[in-house]
Each structure stands twice: as structure tokens, then as C-alpha cells.
Design a protein around this motif. Structure first.
Motif, short mmCIF file in Angstrom:
data_model
loop_
_atom_site.label_atom_id
_atom_site.label_comp_id
_atom_site.label_asym_id
_atom_site.label_seq_id
_atom_site.Cartn_x
_atom_site.Cartn_y
_atom_site.Cartn_z
N PHE A 40 0.64 -1.39 -0.06
CA PHE A 40 0.08 -0.01 0.26
C PHE A 40 0.55 1.36 0.09
O PHE A 40 0.64 2.52 -0.40
N TRP A 43 1.82 1.69 -3.61
CA TRP A 43 0.70 1.78 -4.02
C TRP A 43 0.19 3.41 -4.16
O TRP A 43 0.40 4.84 -4.94
N VAL A 46 2.60 5.63 -6.61
CA VAL A 46 2.57 5.30 -8.16
C VAL A 46 1.25 6.04 -8.20
O VAL A 46 1.33 6.97 -9.08
#
Length: 84
Positions: A40, A43, A46
Motif C-alpha cells: 500500500f 501504491w 505510484v
């Protein structure tokens, strides 16, 4: 996510199941580094890179360089108190 898994299976709430730290013991020297590499968190970086491209108007290379620098700084900060 980690808390839900720990609650459902009766495990320690301090355990992380979404990072690479799961594969080593908590007292292992590499645990803080591997615990930083978490699905997470990656992510989130990103999404930050895409946000810098779309909202701030940064180029693709510039946004990924900035995000990579932030990720490296986060790893270095996680290692400061561990003696590694």
C-alpha cells in the motif's frame, strides 16, 4: 488490511502481512528495510507520481524521479533507529 487479517486469525496486531517483512523474523536485521517495502505504501507512491504528472504538470521522468527520491528517503528514515 493488516488489522483485519490479524483480528480474523487471532494474530498480533503488530504484525504486517502486506509487506516483505512478513518473510523474516521481527528481530532480523533486515526487518525494518523489508517492512518498509509494503504494497500500500508503494501504491501510494505510484498514485503520487501520476498525480504529479496530471495535477502539477510535471513530466513523466520528473515525477518518477521525485517519487523515487521520496521512497529512498523513507527507507533511510526507517533504518535510522535500527543500527543497520
Amino acid at each position: 488490511m493488516n488489522s483485519v487479517i490479524a483480528f480474523l486469525f487471532g494474530l498480533s496486531l503488530l504484525s504486517t502481512f502486506t509487506s516483505l517483512g512478513t518473510f523474516v523474523e521481527m528481530d532480523h536485521a533486515l526487518f525494518p528495510l523489508l517492512n518498509t517495502i509494503e504494497i500500500f505504501t508503494i501504491w501510494g507512491f505510484v498514485i503520487l507520481a501520476f498525480g504529479l504528472q496530471k495535477v502539477a504538470g510535471f513530466g513523466k521522468l520528473a515525477s518518477w524521479v521525485i517519487v523515487t527520491i521520496f521512497f529512498v528517503i523513507m527507507i533511510l528514515l526507517s533504518l535510522t533507529g535500527t543500527g543497520v
